[in-house]
Enzyme design. Sequence first.
Site, mmCIF file in Angstrom:
data_model
loop_
_atom_site.group_PDB
_atom_site.id
_atom_site.type_symbol
_atom_site.label_atom_id
_atom_site.label_comp_id
_atom_site.label_asym_id
_atom_site.label_seq_id
_atom_site.Cartn_x
_atom_site.Cartn_y
_atom_site.Cartn_z
ATOM 1 C CD1 TRP A 14 -3.229 -1.272 -0.296
ATOM 2 C CD2 TRP A 14 -2.260 -1.610 1.673
ATOM 3 N NE1 TRP A 14 -4.214 -1.705 0.172
ATOM 4 C CE2 TRP A 14 -3.813 -3.063 1.428
ATOM 5 C CE3 TRP A 14 -2.379 -2.776 3.248
ATOM 6 C CZ2 TRP A 14 -4.129 -3.299 2.190
ATOM 7 C CZ3 TRP A 14 -2.181 -4.012 3.766
ATOM 8 C CH2 TRP A 14 -3.494 -4.104 3.139
ATOM 9 C CG HIS B 70 3.869 -6.830 7.092
ATOM 10 N ND1 HIS B 70 4.321 -6.465 8.700
ATOM 11 C CD2 HIS B 70 2.300 -6.339 7.612
ATOM 12 C CE1 HIS B 70 3.222 -5.651 9.526
ATOM 13 N NE2 HIS B 70 2.359 -5.383 9.037
ATOM 14 C CD GLU C 13 0.426 -7.880 14.423
ATOM 15 O OE1 GLU C 13 -0.202 -7.784 13.334
ATOM 16 O OE2 GLU C 13 0.817 -6.959 15.011
ATOM 17 C CD GLU D 281 2.630 -3.321 13.135
ATOM 18 O OE1 GLU D 281 3.640 -4.852 12.877
ATOM 19 O OE2 GLU D 281 1.939 -3.578 13.071
ATOM 20 C CB SER E 151 -8.597 -0.835 15.107
ATOM 21 O OG SER E 151 -7.956 1.084 15.610
ATOM 22 C CD1 TRP F 215 0.424 1.084 12.191
ATOM 23 C CD2 TRP F 215 3.470 -0.159 11.400
ATOM 24 N NE1 TRP F 215 0.772 -0.002 11.009
ATOM 25 C CE2 TRP F 215 1.428 -0.654 10.517
ATOM 26 C CE3 TRP F 215 3.557 -1.528 10.622
ATOM 27 C CZ2 TRP F 215 1.250 -1.331 9.644
ATOM 28 C CZ3 TRP F 215 3.590 -1.786 9.811
ATOM 29 C CH2 TRP F 215 2.999 -1.943 9.100
ATOM 30 C CE LYS G 71 -6.358 3.221 6.394
ATOM 31 N NZ LYS G 71 -6.338 1.587 6.614
ATOM 32 C CD GLU H 194 -4.128 4.246 9.231
ATOM 33 O OE1 GLU H 194 -4.667 2.815 9.387
ATOM 34 O OE2 GLU H 194 -3.200 4.066 8.403
#
Length: 322
Positions: free
Chosen positions: A58, A122, A155, A242, A249, A276, A281, A283
């Site tokens: 992304w 990842h 993860e 991380e 979220s 992280w 984005k 967020e």
Amino acid sequence: MKKNLFSIILLVGLILSLNLQAQPLKKHGNLSVKGIQLTDEHGNATVLNGISYGWHNWWSPFYNKESVNWLATDWKCSAVRAAMGVEPKEGYLDKPDWSKEKVEAVVDGAIESGIYVLIDFHSHNIRLPEAKVFFTEMATKYGKYPNVIYELYNEPVKDSWTQVKEYSVELIKTIRAIDPDNVILVGSPHWDQDIHLAADDPILGFNNIMYTCHFYAGTHGQSLRDRCDYALNKGIPVFISESAGMEASGDGPINYAEWQKWIDWCTSNKISLISWSVSAKKETCSMIKPGVSVQGNWKESDLNESGIKTRELLRKQAEAEK
Ligand code: MG
């Protein structure tokens, strides 16, 4: 005379390029794990602090040497993490060669900038055959560089520790057949929360292995630190590959009090901490504002709250490391 002049220019160039290099690699050299502690080439306890890039599938435009250099010099990162998305569209399964190119841009940038780099597979599911091919290539290409740390599994979600352990041992054997020494990070089940399960049944017989725990301070607090303490007390080396201050979220408000508790815990236990992420984005966890340069040179107004605060933290940590 001409020859001498040429030699002098070469020498000056070499000295300048060495001075421009960031300090972490020069200072610490080859890393190893002694007991529960990440340790440098001189036998000193070492802590890496840095930033993870967002999923490459992304956020590929950020995967360039210039941004790595900016994170090394302006944010004072001693490590960055290349988060190679595996399963989404344009991830490693979909576009392996392009994905490797992106990861390698960050790894090469870290080598040039004199900092450490996590090569992170990842994934959220076990993809052993693909991971074997990938880490064989990475170890072959980068195993001789002290900068590189392998992270086998971002993860796990549904896999048990038995499954994660089996997967990890296979990959450790694969990497160790090529690269005898670079540090390898092993994931723990349930989004890297169940490190106590790894602590009860650790991987034996290999050197320079650490275990990852991930926290998001808006969701994870003392009970997860207790699990990490349990692991440390059982002799398990912990690496936070991380983390961030908001909810798991990646969004919602930053819980500053809890985030600080994590930072203090990492400092007092000499635990490495990666935040992280380099992404844009809308967020909380995305540190960069949309539409600004992807090559660094960011002004404070180009960063979101988490970016501003994380940069402050990293610069403070680097100052304390001096
Ligand atoms: Mg090596």
